[in-house]
Design an enzyme around this catalytic site. Structure first.
Site, PDB file in Angstrom:
ATOM      1  N   ASP A  83       0.839  -1.192   0.000  1.00 17.99           N
ATOM      2  CA  ASP A  83       0.000   0.000   0.000  1.00 17.99           C
ATOM      3  C   ASP A  83       0.879   1.248   0.000  1.00 17.99           C
ATOM      4  O   ASP A  83       2.024   1.227   0.431  1.00 17.99           O
ATOM      5  CB  ASP A  83      -0.923  -0.011   1.218  1.00 17.99           C
ATOM      6  CG  ASP A  83      -2.198   0.771   0.995  1.00 17.99           C
ATOM      7  OD1 ASP A  83      -2.197   1.665   0.127  1.00 17.99           O
ATOM      8  OD2 ASP A  83      -3.201   0.485   1.683  1.00 17.99           O
ATOM      9  N   GLU A 141       3.262   4.865  -3.699  1.00 23.09           N
ATOM     10  CA  GLU A 141       3.652   6.240  -4.017  1.00 23.09           C
ATOM     11  C   GLU A 141       3.198   7.025  -2.795  1.00 23.09           C
ATOM     12  O   GLU A 141       2.031   7.319  -2.646  1.00 23.09           O
ATOM     13  CB  GLU A 141       2.972   6.733  -5.284  1.00 23.09           C
ATOM     14  CG  GLU A 141       3.477   8.081  -5.739  1.00 23.09           C
ATOM     15  CD  GLU A 141       2.999   8.409  -7.144  1.00 23.09           C
ATOM     16  OE1 GLU A 141       3.327   9.493  -7.620  1.00 23.09           O
ATOM     17  OE2 GLU A 141       2.301   7.586  -7.749  1.00 23.09           O
ATOM     18  N   ASP A 175      -8.372   3.924  -3.527  1.00 25.34           N
ATOM     19  CA  ASP A 175      -9.580   4.017  -2.704  1.00 25.34           C
ATOM     20  C   ASP A 175     -10.675   4.807  -3.422  1.00 25.34           C
ATOM     21  O   ASP A 175     -11.034   5.918  -3.023  1.00 25.34           O
ATOM     22  CB  ASP A 175      -9.251   4.670  -1.362  1.00 25.34           C
ATOM     23  CG  ASP A 175      -8.277   3.844  -0.545  1.00 25.34           C
ATOM     24  OD1 ASP A 175      -8.058   2.680  -0.887  1.00 25.34           O
ATOM     25  OD2 ASP A 175      -7.724   4.389   0.425  1.00 25.34           O
TER      26      ASP A 175
END
Length: 609
Positions: free
Chosen positions: A214, A217, A287
């Protein structure tokens, strides 16, 4: 033709009536390439020749995945797997999201310090005993109380800009007066990548099957211009920051392959940079919110991503945030959206249900015999029936530099009507997918003042799909034939997504299973869609490890001659340990349902219709 601007630095891209330009104010130098491939596949092939080829993922990664934000104990996670097995719904992967490490000061400790995970080895073993694989969330930043933080800090391999989580408190809203002290590491530094793997390897020894990397970046909260002057191993962060995901994903992949060639690397990650396909990474779209517009946008997002040459992409089935739906899973519009998103997810490189605000396991949507449950189960099972087709398409990605999600322009470049269609696509080279991206079966409740939606299945709705010119097409569900170059309307009850098979296709269909490797492919149905000549290459190997790179695999080529109405099944090419030496093929002509069952022993067989 493609133009590749090979620059890790932030770049301004301009495309208007005056021309197209690239400009980087901080890049010290730029390499750029013009690549001609003759068509979209050829251009992608040139890109991979330059930046790296895509390795094979294990077969089990193409099964169904369950996840959520987050399982709060090992008992909860194991119970989810038990429930799927009890219900007889196929499952191959489960994911443990963040905070299994405990407090934010221990952020990404890569250790089960949360007391709700008292015996991680037992947890992993319990999952494996049920023939399910498990991956776990890891990040690119570390809390100040972790061993990694202290070791990385000693070599100057931590950056100091604000990142997630800001607060040491896990309560919401964020308490900024208790800063977490979490800092992002420098993956450009080879010593830092070594330290990262040093601790991650202890998790690997538990038997974990892959990594959810996760924030690959890293979150950059309240950025100041001075933040970008953080020094990395390769210079200022400002100059190299676009390559952060490539470096951190590459560090894990390279280290794992160095210690274990018997298990293929599998990484799920949020971000990507050119060349990341060589590291065994599947990128998800982040998300995204739960809405019909978001679902529609995911279709074009996946296609555009694939056109960059990175073939493996997926999205949170159902969307991550449910803020638009106040009643969460009780909202009939959301239940319809979830089913439609799952149908789309069945035809992406990774079929993975995940999100916040409400759990997404199949049993949260009712029980067997109910409308939503049955629709969800239908597409999970369909995914497994198509595994021989999907795994062979994956081999075409690795060996033929193909793409799994294919914008229509890739296969129908001469059809001008197909060039800018963004709500349908080819999945592999035979199957056209047309996701439903609008609500069809809800209406406002006239008795409610709050504009609450209620179910309305009184009328079966339809979706229109354009079938590209240059081919005839068959409805996957009914085998009804259509001419290309036209729009067709198809009824779309809740459990139907429009699917069309290209004439000339030869499609293998597998048996019903509970997990990908439960049964060998010893009794496949081979569906023939007449109307054009066609070919399909069935690929098989040991389902994991890297022996295929040394030629340890087999292929069987099915060739359909439409004029002669014959299907030629070639001599088997190659071999691998555990390979089937004899099997049944039930060859089915979809137009008439005529079938011929043959025994195949590896020698050429010709089936005449």
């Amino acid at each position: 033709m493609v133009f590749f601007w090979d620059n890790y630095s932030p770049t301004v891209f301009t495309d208007n009536g005056e021309g197209t330009s690239f400009r980087s104010d901080v890049g010290e130098g730029v390499d750029y390439y013009f690549m001609y491939g003759g068509n979209a596949d050829g251009v992608i092939a040139r890109m991979r020749e330059l930046t790296g080829q895509a390795p094979m993922f294990p077969l089990w990664t193409y099964g169904y995945w369950q996840s959520k934000e987050r399982y709060k104990s090992q008992d909860e996670l194991v119970d989810v797997v038990k429930q799927y097995r009890k219900l007889g719904v196929p499952l191959d992967g489960i994911i443990q999201d963040w905070q299994y490490w405990g407090s934010n000061y221990l952020w990404n400790a890569m250790d089960f310090l949360n007391p709700e995970f008292p015996n991680p080895q037992k947890m992993v073993s319990d999952v494996h005993k049920m023939n399910v694989h498990m991956i776990i969330s890891i990040w690119s930043s570390f809390g100040p109380h972790t061993k990694q933080y202290k070791e990385l800090d000693k070599i100057g391999a931590l950056m100091d800009f604000k990142t997630w989580p800001e607060s040491g408190s896990e309560k919401w809203p964020v308490r900024r007066d208790y800063p977490s002290g979490v800092r992002v590491y420098d993956p450009y530094n080879p010593a830092a990548r070594d330290i990262y793997w040093k601790y991650l390897e202890q998790m690997y020894k538990l038997g974990l099957d892959g990594w959810w990397m996760d924030s690959s970046e890293p979150d950059h909260l309240d950025p100041k211009q001075s933040d970008f002057d953080n020094k990395t191993w390769l210079g200022s962060f400002r100059k190299v920051r676009n390559a952060f995901p490539l470096m951190t994903v590459g560090g894990v992949s390279t280290h794992q392959r160095a210690v274990d060639s018997g298990k293929r690397v599998f990484i799920l990650t949020r971000s990507a940079f050119a060349g990341q396909q060589r590291y065994g990474a599947n990128t998800w779209s982040g998300d995204v919110t739960s809405s019909w517009n978001a679902l529609k946008n995911q279709v074009s997002a996946g296609l555009n991503f694939s056109l960059t040459g990175i073939p493996y992409w997926n999205a949170d089935i159902g969307g991550f945030f449910l803020s638009r739906f106040k009643r969460k899973l009780e909202d009939p519009e959301y239940r319809e959206l979830y089913v439609r998103w799952l149908q789309f997810g069945a035809f992406t490189p990774m079929m993975r249900s995940h999100g916040a605000d409400a759990p997404r396991e199949i049993y949260q949507f009712g029980e067997k015999g109910s409308r939503y449950y049955d629709a969800i189960e239908k597409y999970i099972n369909l995914r497994y029936h198509l595994l021989p087709y999907i795994y062979s398409a994956a081999w075409d990605v690795t060996a033929g530099q193909s793409s799994m999600m294919r914008a229509l322009v890739m296969d129908f470049p001469k059809d001008k009507k197909a060039l800018d269609i963004n709500d349908e696509y080819m999945f592999g080279k035979s199957l056209l997918v047309s996701p439903v991206t609008n609500a069809m079966y809800v209406k406002p409740d006239v008795n409610e003042k709050e504009k609450i939606q209620v179910e309305d299945f009184s009328t079966i709705r339809s979706k229109e799909t354009y079938l590209p010119a240059g081919a005839d097409w068959y409805d996957f569900w009914t085998a009804e034939k259509f001419s290309g170059g036209n729009k067709v309307s198809r009824q779309t009850p809740l459990d139907i997504i429009p699917l069309y098979v290209k004439a000339g296709a030869v499609m293998p269909v597998g048996a019903s299973v509970q997990y990908a490797q439960e049964k060998k492919w010893d009794s496949l149905e081979i569906r023939v869609y007449p109307g054009a000549d066609g070919k399909f290459v069935l690929y098989e190997d040991e389902n994991d490890n890297y022996n295929y790179e040394r030629g340890v695999y087999s292929t069987i080529t099915f060739t359909w001659d439409d004029a002669k109405k014959t299907l030629s099944i070639s001599d088997r090419n190659g071999s691998f340990p555990g390979m089937l030496t004899e099997r049944k093929f039930n060859v089915v002509m979809v137009t008439s349902q005529a079938n011929k069952e043959i025994t195949y022993t590896g020698k050429k067989v010709v089936v005449k219709f």
